[in-house]
Scaffold this active site. Structure first.
Site, PDB file in Angstrom:
ATOM      1  N   GLY A 152     -21.966   0.300  -6.449  1.00  0.00           N
ATOM      2  CA  GLY A 152     -21.621  -1.000  -5.890  1.00  0.00           C
ATOM      3  C   GLY A 152     -21.817  -1.000  -4.386  1.00  0.00           C
ATOM      4  O   GLY A 152     -22.603  -0.223  -3.837  1.00  0.00           O
ATOM      5  N   THR A 230     -13.289   8.600  -2.182  1.00  0.00           N
ATOM      6  CA  THR A 230     -12.761   7.539  -1.313  1.00  0.00           C
ATOM      7  C   THR A 230     -12.489   6.273  -2.120  1.00  0.00           C
ATOM      8  O   THR A 230     -12.344   5.192  -1.549  1.00  0.00           O
ATOM      9  CB  THR A 230     -13.754   7.212  -0.177  1.00  0.00           C
ATOM     10  OG1 THR A 230     -15.036   6.888  -0.743  1.00  0.00           O
ATOM     11  CG2 THR A 230     -13.908   8.385   0.777  1.00  0.00           C
ATOM     12  N   ALA A 231     -12.427   6.411  -3.450  1.00  0.00           N
ATOM     13  CA  ALA A 231     -12.225   5.252  -4.329  1.00  0.00           C
ATOM     14  C   ALA A 231     -10.734   4.972  -4.491  1.00  0.00           C
ATOM     15  O   ALA A 231     -10.126   4.266  -3.687  1.00  0.00           O
ATOM     16  CB  ALA A 231     -12.908   5.498  -5.666  1.00  0.00           C
ATOM     17  N   ARG A 232     -10.142   5.560  -5.515  1.00  0.00           N
ATOM     18  CA  ARG A 232      -8.706   5.493  -5.740  1.00  0.00           C
ATOM     19  C   ARG A 232      -8.241   6.864  -6.218  1.00  0.00           C
ATOM     20  O   ARG A 232      -8.927   7.522  -7.005  1.00  0.00           O
ATOM     21  CB  ARG A 232      -8.344   4.422  -6.786  1.00  0.00           C
ATOM     22  CG  ARG A 232      -8.452   2.985  -6.295  1.00  0.00           C
ATOM     23  CD  ARG A 232      -7.378   2.675  -5.266  1.00  0.00           C
ATOM     24  NE  ARG A 232      -7.378   1.282  -4.843  1.00  0.00           N
ATOM     25  CZ  ARG A 232      -8.043   0.794  -3.799  1.00  0.00           C
ATOM     26  NH1 ARG A 232      -8.797   1.613  -3.086  1.00  0.00           N
ATOM     27  NH2 ARG A 232      -7.969  -0.482  -3.471  1.00  0.00           N
ATOM     28  N   GLU A 261       0.419   7.489  -2.710  1.00  0.00           N
ATOM     29  CA  GLU A 261       0.249   7.540  -1.256  1.00  0.00           C
ATOM     30  C   GLU A 261       1.547   7.263  -0.497  1.00  0.00           C
ATOM     31  O   GLU A 261       1.546   7.184   0.731  1.00  0.00           O
ATOM     32  CB  GLU A 261      -0.864   6.583  -0.835  1.00  0.00           C
ATOM     33  CG  GLU A 261      -2.219   7.015  -1.403  1.00  0.00           C
ATOM     34  CD  GLU A 261      -3.363   6.078  -1.108  1.00  0.00           C
ATOM     35  OE1 GLU A 261      -3.118   5.008  -0.494  1.00  0.00           O
ATOM     36  OE2 GLU A 261      -4.510   6.401  -1.488  1.00  0.00           O
ATOM     37  N   HIS A 288      -6.183   7.223   3.499  1.00  0.00           N
ATOM     38  CA  HIS A 288      -6.740   5.966   2.993  1.00  0.00           C
ATOM     39  C   HIS A 288      -7.245   5.080   4.134  1.00  0.00           C
ATOM     40  O   HIS A 288      -6.909   3.901   4.231  1.00  0.00           O
ATOM     41  CB  HIS A 288      -5.697   5.209   2.162  1.00  0.00           C
ATOM     42  CG  HIS A 288      -6.317   4.260   1.176  1.00  0.00           C
ATOM     43  ND1 HIS A 288      -5.751   3.971  -0.033  1.00  0.00           N
ATOM     44  CD2 HIS A 288      -7.457   3.526   1.225  1.00  0.00           C
ATOM     45  CE1 HIS A 288      -6.498   3.079  -0.689  1.00  0.00           C
ATOM     46  NE2 HIS A 288      -7.544   2.806   0.070  1.00  0.00           N
ATOM     47  N   ALA A 290     -10.758   5.280   5.057  1.00  0.00           N
ATOM     48  CA  ALA A 290     -12.216   5.301   5.043  1.00  0.00           C
ATOM     49  C   ALA A 290     -12.820   3.941   5.374  1.00  0.00           C
ATOM     50  O   ALA A 290     -13.810   3.851   6.099  1.00  0.00           O
ATOM     51  CB  ALA A 290     -12.726   5.789   3.688  1.00  0.00           C
TER      52      ALA A 290
END
Length: 312
Positions: A152, A230-232, A261, A288, A290
């Site tokens: 994406g 770096t997604a979830r 987190e 978190h 990025a």
């Protein structure tokens, strides 16, 4: 005179969004510190809702917003938004991955180069008076195979930023078609497992992807040495990751996200896992951030505003 469409902005946003919406004929109401109870009390009177991360847009809130035409998430991830229920109610779901994809792409690259060249751990040693060149010898990105899982906005932006490093970039996505393969080669899952040396994860969190990257799944990557997420945090099994790092299967890992987190809420088990990760010299963790830069803060608001205006 037709009343202006009211939009509730229920989180902190860059100031540029207000004049952009006003100039387009909307009436933005900026309440960045409003809590969920407050939103539920007033949402019926609004045409649109803009949120970031603190607010979960579930059935309760959607049903309370009887006049909502859209819900906009100022960011990329939509895991806190019930998109299916929005669609069933005829309410548009908006997000803004275009606003922070460059920030995220740069951050992934920063994590990767820092790990390959042992920059953070070397600096930690120097602060302790240790000058060790041999054990801090790095690995070049040139000629490596970078596998991007999820093609994406985020994955493709990172792929584009790898141009100039003379590495091979391959990508897999179960759902998205890629029209431009100038800087990435689309492969099937088996080829991704076979060839990937550096894996960068760029998938949304949902029921299908939650804990997808378990230890057994990661071990299907035959040549995997570096993992970046770096997604979830929830898409990756932390225990499995630690096992691969400790037995030498993985050279390094960079994480910008964790499954939980809110560090102050950690159980003893979660504390132990985090301590294990942070004590490993070949692991980098960032909070978190990025996709969170001074530039992306503004661009996200601009993208959200433009998509709202397109709705009419």
């Amino acid at each position: 005179m037709t009343a202006k469409k009211r939009i509730l902005i229920a989180d902190d946003m860059h100031e540029c969004i207000l004049p952009l919406l006003k100039e387009a004929g909307y009436d933005p109401v900026y309440l960045p510190v409003i809590d969920r109870v407050g939103i539920l009390e007033i949402i019926e009177g609004f045409y649109g809702l803009v949120i970031r991360s603190k607010t979960s847009v579930n059935k309760e809130l959607i049903d309370a917003g009887k006049n909502l035409a859209f819900v906009a998430r100022a960011g990329a991830g939509m895991d806190k938004v019930d998109e299916d229920y929005l669609v069933s109610k005829g309410i548009a779901a908006i997000n803004a991955p275009e606003g922070n994809r460059d920030a995220l792409g740069e951050h992934v690259l920063g994590l990767l180069l820092s790990l390959l060249h042992k920059i953070p751990s070397a600096f930690e040693e120097i602060k302790k008076g240790i000058w060790d060149r041999e054990n801090n010898r790095g690995i070049e990105l040139k000629d490596k195979v970078v596998g991007i899982y999820g093609m994406g906005n985020m994955g493709m932006c990172f792929a584009k930023k790898l141009q100039g490093f003379d590495c091979k970039v391959i990508g897999y996505d179960k759902y998205k078609d890629v029209l431009d393969e100038t800087f990435i080669t689309r492969v099937d899952l088996e080829e991704l497992f076979e060839k990937t040396e550096i894996l960068s994860i760029h998938i949304p969190l949902n029921t299908e992807t939650n804990q997808l990257f378990k230890e057994s799944y990661l071990r299907k990557f035959k040549n995997l040495k570096v993992l970046i997420n770096t997604a979830r945090g929830e898409v990756l099994d932390t225990v499995g990751l630690i096992n691969l790092l400790q037995d030498g299967s993985l050279y390094a890992a960079g994480l910008d996200v964790l499954a939980n987190e809110k560090l102050e809420s950690y159980s003893n088990e979660e504390v132990a896992l985090l301590n294990t990760l942070t004590y490993l010299p070949n692991v980098l963790i960032t909070p978190h951030v990025a996709g969170w830069t001074f530039e992306s803060y503004q661009k996200i608001s601009e993208v959200v505003a433009s998509k709202i205006i397109e709705l009419g």
